[in-house]
Motif scaffolding. Structure first.
Motif, short mmCIF file in Angstrom:
data_model
loop_
_atom_site.label_atom_id
_atom_site.label_comp_id
_atom_site.label_asym_id
_atom_site.label_seq_id
_atom_site.Cartn_x
_atom_site.Cartn_y
_atom_site.Cartn_z
N PHE B 789 0.85 -1.05 0.17
CA PHE B 789 -0.02 -0.20 -0.02
C PHE B 789 1.04 1.22 0.00
O PHE B 789 2.01 1.18 0.75
CB PHE B 789 -1.08 0.03 1.24
N THR B 790 0.50 2.09 -0.70
CA THR B 790 1.58 3.36 -1.06
C THR B 790 1.07 4.46 -0.57
O THR B 790 1.46 5.74 -0.54
CB THR B 790 1.83 3.56 -2.46
N ARG B 791 -0.39 4.68 0.16
CA ARG B 791 -0.96 6.10 0.49
C ARG B 791 -0.32 6.21 2.15
O ARG B 791 -1.05 5.85 3.11
CB ARG B 791 -2.28 6.15 0.62
N VAL B 792 0.71 6.65 2.17
CA VAL B 792 1.32 6.90 3.40
C VAL B 792 0.55 8.24 3.91
O VAL B 792 0.59 9.30 3.23
CB VAL B 792 2.87 7.15 3.38
N PRO B 793 -0.28 8.34 4.99
CA PRO B 793 -1.02 9.29 5.20
C PRO B 793 0.09 10.58 5.84
O PRO B 793 1.28 10.13 6.17
CB PRO B 793 -1.88 8.93 6.64
N GLN B 794 -0.20 11.85 5.63
CA GLN B 794 0.41 12.91 5.95
C GLN B 794 0.40 12.94 7.44
O GLN B 794 -0.38 12.22 8.30
CB GLN B 794 -0.19 14.06 5.67
N ALA B 795 1.26 13.50 8.15
CA ALA B 795 1.65 13.47 9.66
C ALA B 795 0.51 14.50 10.31
O ALA B 795 -0.09 15.39 9.54
CB ALA B 795 2.96 14.29 10.12
N PHE B 796 -0.01 14.06 11.54
CA PHE B 796 -1.16 14.57 12.08
C PHE B 796 -0.76 16.30 12.14
O PHE B 796 0.06 16.61 12.88
CB PHE B 796 -1.54 13.75 13.34
N ALA B 797 -1.76 17.06 11.84
CA ALA B 797 -1.44 18.38 12.10
C ALA B 797 -2.68 18.98 13.03
O ALA B 797 -3.98 19.02 12.62
CB ALA B 797 -1.45 19.20 10.72
N PRO B 798 -2.69 19.26 14.13
CA PRO B 798 -3.55 19.60 14.99
C PRO B 798 -4.20 21.09 14.32
O PRO B 798 -3.52 21.86 13.54
CB PRO B 798 -3.09 20.23 16.48
N ARG B 799 -5.66 21.30 14.55
CA ARG B 799 -6.29 22.50 13.88
C ARG B 799 -6.62 23.36 15.11
O ARG B 799 -7.06 22.94 16.06
CB ARG B 799 -7.60 22.08 13.23
N GLU B 800 -6.65 24.63 14.68
CA GLU B 800 -6.97 25.60 15.55
C GLU B 800 -8.43 25.39 15.84
O GLU B 800 -9.20 25.24 15.00
CB GLU B 800 -6.71 26.99 14.87
N GLY B 801 -8.96 25.38 17.18
CA GLY B 801 -10.25 25.52 17.47
C GLY B 801 -10.94 24.35 17.09
O GLY B 801 -12.30 23.97 17.50
N GLU B 802 -10.37 22.98 16.79
CA GLU B 802 -11.05 21.99 16.63
C GLU B 802 -10.21 20.66 16.87
O GLU B 802 -8.98 20.93 17.29
CB GLU B 802 -11.00 21.69 14.73
N TRP B 803 -10.73 19.74 17.31
CA TRP B 803 -9.88 18.56 18.10
C TRP B 803 -10.21 17.08 17.08
O TRP B 803 -11.51 17.23 16.82
CB TRP B 803 -10.26 18.19 19.45
N LEU B 804 -9.31 16.41 16.95
CA LEU B 804 -9.54 15.15 16.32
C LEU B 804 -10.15 14.40 17.33
O LEU B 804 -9.43 13.94 18.27
CB LEU B 804 -8.06 14.60 15.73
N VAL B 805 -11.38 14.03 17.32
CA VAL B 805 -12.00 13.04 18.30
C VAL B 805 -11.82 11.71 17.73
O VAL B 805 -12.05 11.31 16.67
CB VAL B 805 -13.49 13.49 18.54
#
Lengths: 423, 910
Positions: B789-805
């Motif tokens: 599989f070749t779709r290596v995801p991007q590094a997680f980038a936190p977002r302003e005002g939002e949280w990855l739940v």
């Protein structure tokens, strides 16, 4: 008569500090040994015929020979002194600990070099507070003098030595129970094999030796194996710290040639029975040994002869039974101790010693019934060596089985008369 | 192999074993207590004493413990030696000195190992006239009852709890005959496998506290071989019923799957079967009010909805059997049948199957997992998502250190000697997760990150193993860790990668697949294990149908909708499911408990639970296993597949109408889906007879068969027929060991307790005779050429005002059924969201306060918990515990302190 172990014990009861110990020839043995190959030292001790003085009498040099040596051996290796003297009636190690702590430290260092151990522990009975204080002082002196720590005596060899005071319990004096206690675990024993030489403290090669055994080492190194053997009257070399307690004129401790007879100890050194008391029997080596009686007085006190007479020399400190002390009460007192000290691991010990104690209590309190003696005899069979996990319960059986043999009539009187006839 | 002599006869033995193991394997009745097949020997109880002789000339011999004596070549023991017999009776006598004579009132009676061993040794006369020591008992929680007076100091409990299961809050105290096993103070046992104490304890010290509420003797229970339905691992169970009520669940040995142990959810989560919320009669909703109706009336209504209609859609379920799902699929037609699983989850399951089939890595059984000697866990929290897996992983960490103890010639069964020599050494176990797991105490290294970062780590490990794998732009510490992990996996003999459905991330599945593929390239014998949420998620996915979203699209044109054993509110968010219900015409729901779907259905048909039905489930291993009906339920309840058969008859579907018994569907299924025809091997067909007899569900001492119905009719009724299996609802039948898939309970003359399992095994702790139950459906294939599989995801980038739940789970409550057990509900956490303390500060959220979480179209008011180890920008929301169900995570959301509640507001409070 030479008394290498106690020759320098101060009459005022104070310990021999480092300076005094060295003035008396101390630490010469260690210096000598550091110039020898460890295996040479092992051979020397083997040739000396030194046997363990903790009670089991295992040949010391042979014990060390099972420790893996060489660069591939697991590390660190441990040298441990069993100073948890708790066998009832035994107080010989206490003398050495309080009077000559440096003798012990030197002996431990020699043993550590012989097995190439990096770390040493003194596992000390917690109640021996004075010994603890003096050992601390001696250890501090030795560290300061660079006789312990890194690069001791400038030899390149490093040895750390620690004092650990036990939190209590007789089982900590059992070799593998001691190892578990030192690791911070419950003081249950371990099965052997594997032996501590292979998997000991923290799973590493370890040697556990009694205080008195270790104290012999500097003298063996300094004076040689022939000298050591000549100290004894029998095939087991060296001297022995013998003791006596009970209604004798002079209870105490004496360093004498190994193989001194029971009679000599009892009559010559302990002065015989006190006025008004007659001799009935004795436990030659502490509570967990079989009674010897009048017929055995000429038995030499060494490992082999006492075993042939149906007992064990054990620690060599005798508990003497007089005719005004109830044998049942004496055995009850001992079995109370053993029952209380059972670690609770194996069924025959934790169930059988409790039963034994209750039965003896009943006898003493006049509640004995027919069949009780058979039940007591059964417990000694039930708790025979091999049937239990360690030697505690078989040891507890020894005074009981021999008392039933030699003093059976006294037991039966308790049942018949529904009371203790000695009260 | 070695030759040993027992009572002067030669036998073949495995020299790596001990003489107790050997004797039991050979079928000798040698008593024991402290030895346990999964925990080895410690030599404490002294019960297994035998006489050992040096050679044939030695007539004296000495007593030894069989469990501590290696079965070396030439070993000679006598079990029937007079001294040994006397000694073994003496051990029982010793145990009895303090043991209360409680048998008549003790829960253990009738399946008590102490009772059995007492009878076996012949001790029967009390000589001990003194009083017994007693204890004050502790409260240990709702699962395990303690009665310490009964203790025989065998140490099995503390060995299991601390040494096997890694628990810390339970220990032995005091000494001599006063040893106490318990906690430092009263309190709920923390370990998730504490319930095994009730089986590990050979007496009545630790007993099932839930059984106490409705106690029944083992011999009075009716059993059946069953499968746990609380997660995807498929542990085998033996549920027991009496008077129409499920009384308890105990472990059913399957050497490949659960072995001797269950998790607490599987053991104690059964009360939903007895719940007052059970639907016991068909319900027809008229003018908004659901009324109980007769079966005839229900079917009349159903005919109205279904007969002659062309466009009826069916929604299946990941917790319903293959047979029920297939029956629905056949009824509505394959083009109208949909998996009752949301699209993203279904895609994940499909991907898992694809990966398992296309990489050479083997999907291991739990037993094989215990033997893996290097493990990488990518994104899973096994203790809470697939608990029995966590227990297996704990054993796997012992594998590599065995090399050292083998070299020291310490036999593996000499348990304490091995543990002493090993000390704290562990095999390599790397856990990458969003927050701390309960396995971290044995982890070599842990990695915390958002799901994509965990996937990136996995991709980097694959790259470190094989430069042909896609590159990642990981840097610094993560690269060093990836290299360390790769090295550890490469140095192992049986490396394992674990990933799964926990974080609902396809990237994690792909990353795990890449690691497995890279290990294969590196010449390693790799294993790959995926966890799945439900007991038949894997089975439903293997059927290869369209997901729930397609059903929602199709509903507007549908004449009727049939939902099989599925609370759709748990699959998709409320707004979506509300819309669905509004559009659904003539909604028919089959289920066992009231839920949000049955509340909206026009017709509800009462479905049997696992205990009241037969069927096949496929575990995450791909093992098809059959569960059998434990009892015939009272009232209008029927197996789902039989309801669907009835509906098929209404629709004049002759194929379906012809299904009389379970085997008919199994055959139809195998014909329709040949790739899964292997399910036929999960258990024998219903026509099997052993010496002409069926296999009894009840022990032969089952009592009261006549009396229990006498108040209704004094004539004893005929026991119900069971056309679906070779089992009978009776105590009559074949008395000996049946094929392993048909074993309802374990028993042997003289061995009334669970220890009788020994005699069903070919070799102790090995497979059951005839093989362990279950048929594996997924075997690793030759590579399908698809490559990495070749779709290596991007590094997680936190977002302003939002949280990855992200989703978090708890063993108690995150599944659909366990909360219906009062004991489990007591321990289930309240809904909460966990975050890094720095994030909490940013959000002005205080610990223990309430937060409002808005995510995936829903809003939840939950408690705030702080976890310093969590990555910033990520929040872990506990899912599964109402009202936090049906929400699709991971998803971006907002958090804020909860406003004071507004009267009649739209949000749901936790």
């Amino acid at each position: 008569m030479e008394k290498p172990l106690t020759q320098h014990v101060r009459p005022d009861g104070e310990m021999l500090d480092l300076r005094a110990y060295e003035a008396a020839g101390g630490y010469q043995g260690m210096r000598r040994v550091l110039r020898m190959d460890p295996r040479e030292v092992q051979q020397l001790v083997k040739d000396s015929t030194l046997r363990g003085r903790g009670g089991a009498g295992f040949p010391t040099g042979m014990k060390w020979s099972f420790v893996p040596m060489g660069p591939d051996a697991p590390r660190p290796k441990y040298l441990i002194c069993n100073a948890d003297e708790m066998e009832p009636g035994t107080f010989k190690d206490r003398l050495l600990l309080e009077a000559t702590p440096h003798q012990l430290i030197e002996g431990m260092s020699i043993a550590a070099w012989a097995i190439q151990a990096e770390v040493a522990y003194i596992f000390l009975r917690g109640e021996y507070v004075e010994s603890a204080r003096r050992l601390q002082k001696a250890l501090a002196e030795a560290c300061e003098a660079r006789y312990l720590g890194r690069n001791i005596f400038g030899s390149g060899y490093s040895l750390e030595m620690h004092l650990h005071t036990s939190a209590g319990r007789y089982m900590c004096g059992e070799e593998t129970g001691l190892l578990n206690a030192l690791e911070g675990k419950r003081a249950n024993p371990r099965t052997k094999p594997p032996f501590p030489q292979v998997s000991g403290l923290f799973g590493k090669p370890s040697i556990v030796q009694n205080v008195e055994t270790l104290c012999n080492l500097p003298h063996i190194v300094n004076n040689g194996t022939e000298w050591f053997k000549k100290l004894s009257r029998t095939a087991d070399g060296g001297t022995k710290l013998y003791g006596a307690s009970g209604k004798v004129k002079r209870p105490g401790l004496w360093e004498l040639p190994m193989g001194t007879t029971v009679r000599e100890l009892l009559e010559e050194h302990a002065g015989g029975m006190r006025e008004g008391f007659r001799f009935r029997g004795l436990l030659p080596g502490g509570a967990s040994t079989d009674f010897l009686t009048e017929e055995h007085l000429d038995v030499p006190m060494d490992f082999t002869a006492v075993q042939k007479a149906g007992s064990r020399m054990g620690t060599g400190t005798m508990i003497v039974l007089d005719d005004k002390t109830c044998p049942v009460g004496m055995v009850w007192n001992l079995e109370k101790f053993f029952a209380q000290e059972s670690c609770g691991w194996c069924t025959p010990c934790w169930s059988g010693l409790n039963w034994t104690e209750r039965t003896l209590r009943a006898l003493e309190e006049g509640r004995g019934r027919g069949g009780d003696l058979e039940k007591l005899a059964y417990q000694t069979w039930f708790n025979a060596p091999g049937n239990t996990f360690c030697a505690l319960a078989p040891g507890a059986a020894e005074p009981l089985q021999s008392a039933l043999k030699y003093f059976r009539e006294d037991f039966e009187r308790h049942i018949r008369e529904k009371r203790c006839p000695w009260k | 192999m070695a030759t040993v002599y027992i009572d002067n006869k030669p036998y073949t033995a495995d020299p790596a074993q001990n003489m107790l193991f050997t004797s039991l394997t050979l079928g000798f009745n040698l008593p024991y207590f402290c030895w346990h097949p999964a925990m080895g020997s410690v030599g404490a109880c002294r019960q297994c004493a035998v006489k050992q002789f040096r050679d044939e000339n030695d007539t004296r011999g000495k007593l030894v413990m069989a469990c501590m004596t290696p079965a070396a070549e030439g070993t000679r023991i006598a079990i029937h030696d007079p001294d040994a017999i006397k000694f073994r009776a003496g051990v029982i006598e010793g145990l009895m000195t303090n043991h209360p004579h409680d048998c008549p009132v003790c829960d253990e009676g009738g399946e008590c190992h102490l009772q059995d061993m007492t009878v076996m040794t012949g001790h029967d006369y009390r000589r001990y006239p003194y009083d017994k020591r007693t204890f004050r008992n502790q409260y240990l929680g709702p699962f395990v009852n303690q009665e310490m007076n009964r203790c025989i100091q065998c140490y099995r409990c503390v060995r299991f709890y601390r040494e096997y299961a890694g628990g810390r809050d339970f220990n032995s105290f005091v000494l001599r005959d006063l040893v106490f096993f318990g906690r430092h103070k009263d309190g709920v046992l923390e370990n998730e496998f504490s319930g095994n104490l009730v089986e590990v304890c050979p007496t009545g010290v630790f007993t099932d506290a839930t059984l106490k509420h409705h106690y029944t003797r083992k011999w009075d229970l009716q059993f059946a071989p069953s499968i746990c339905t609380h997660c995807g691992l498929g542990c085998n169970t033996s549920p027991g019923e009496r008077y129409g009520m499920l009384r308890r669940v105990v472990n059913r040995y399957n050497g490949e799957v659960n072995g001797y142990f269950l998790c607490d959810r599987g053991r104690y989560g059964y009360e939903f079967v007895n719940s007052p919320q059970r639907i016991r009669q068909p319900l027809l909703r008229r003018e908004g009010v659901a009324q109980p109706v007769s079966r005839a009336e229900a079917l009349r209504a159903a005919r109205e909805f279904l007969a002659g209609k062309q466009n009826v859609i069916g929604i299946g379920s990941p917790r319903a059997s293959l047979e029920a799902n297939f029956a629905l699929q056949t009824l509505v037609g394959p083009e109208h049948f949909f998996a009752g699983v949301a699209e993203d989850e279904y895609r994940l399951l499909t991907k898992m199957i694809q990966v398992l089939r296309s990489t050479p890595a083997r999907t291991p059984s739990l037993r094989e997992i215990e033997q893996c000697d290097a493990v990488l866990v990518l994104g899973e929290d096994p203790t809470n998502f697939a608990p029995r897996l966590a227990l297996a992983l704990r054993q796997s960490a012992r594998q590599q250190p065995f090399a050292a103890t083998d070299k020291m010639r310490i036999p593996r069964w000499l348990d304490h000697a091995v543990r002493e020599a090993v000390q704290d050494d562990k095999g390599p176990l790397f856990i990458a997760s969003t927050h701390a797991t309960r396995l971290d105490d044995i982890a070599t290294r842990v990695f915390r990150g958002a799901p994509d970062d965990i996937a990136r780590l996995g991709f980097a490990v694959a790259r470190a193993l094989d430069q042909g794998a896609p590159a990642t732009n990981l840097s610094g510490q993560a690269v060093a860790l990836a290299t360390q992990i790769a090295q550890a996996l490469k140095n192992a003999q049986r490396p394992l990668v674990v990933a799964g459905g926990g974080l609902n991330s396809e990237s994690l599945i792909e990353a795990a697949g890449n690691v497995a593929r890279a290990l294969d390239v590196a010449g390693k014998d790799a294993r790959l294990s995926f966890t799945v949420p439900e007991c038949n998620s894997m089975g439903l996915a293997l059927m290869g149908v369209a997901p729930l979203s397609a059903a929602f699209a199709a509903v507007k044109d549908a004449d009727a909708v049939i939902v099989l054993e599925n609370d759709l509110g748990r699959q998709v968010p409320q707004p979506v499911v509300r819309e669905f219900f509004e559009r659904a015409f003539h909604l028919i729901a089959l289920d066992c408990l009231s839920n949000s779907t049955t509340e909206r259905a026009e017709l509800v048909l009462p479905a049997g639970t696992f205990a009241e039905s037969d069927g096949t489930l496929v575990s995450s291993e791909g093992r098809a296993q059959r569960f059998f009906q434990v009892f015939v339920p009272p009232g209008g309840i029927q197996e789902s597949w039989r309801w669907l058969r009835d509906l098929g008859a209404l629709c004049e579907n002759s194929e379906i109408a012809g299904w009389k018994e379970l085997d008919d569907i199994i055959v139809a299924f195998s014909n329709a889906i040949p790739a899964l025809a292997g399910i036929q091997n999960a258990a024998p067909f219903s026509g099997l007879r052993l010496a002409g007899e069926k296999v009894p569900r009840e022990p032969h001492r089952y009592s009261g068969r006549t009396a229990m119905h006498a108040n209704i009719n004094v004539s004893e009724p005929k026991p119900p027929d069971d056309p679906d299996s070779p089992l009978s609802f009776s105590m009559e039948g074949f008395p000996d060991q049946p094929p392993s898939a048909l074993i309802p309970f374990f028993w042997k003359p003289g061995w009334n307790s669970i220890q009788s399992t020994n005699f069903y095994q070919k070799e102790i702790a090995g497979p059951l005779r005839g093989g362990d139950p279950g048929a594996r459906l997924i075997e690793s294939g030759a590579s399908d050429g698809s490559g990495y599989f070749t779709r290596v995801p991007q590094a997680f980038a936190p977002r302003e005002g939002e949280w990855l739940v992200v989703p978090a789970y708890h063993i108690f409550g995150s599944d659909e059924q366990s909360l219906h057990s009062a004991a489990i509900a007591e321990l289930a956490p309240k809904p909460h969201v966990a975050m890094n303390p720095e994030d909490a500060v940013l959000l002005a959220l205080r610990p223990e306060s309430l937060a409002e979480v808005k995510v995936d179209g829903s809003s939840y008011r939950v408690q705030v918990r702080l976890r310093p180890d969590m990555p910033k920008g990520v929040a872990a929301l506990l899912v599964g515990v109402p009202p936090v169900v049906g929400v699709h995570l991971p998803a971006w959301g907002t958090l804020q302190p909860a406003q004071l509640p507004v009267e009649g507001g739209p949000e749901r409070t936790a």
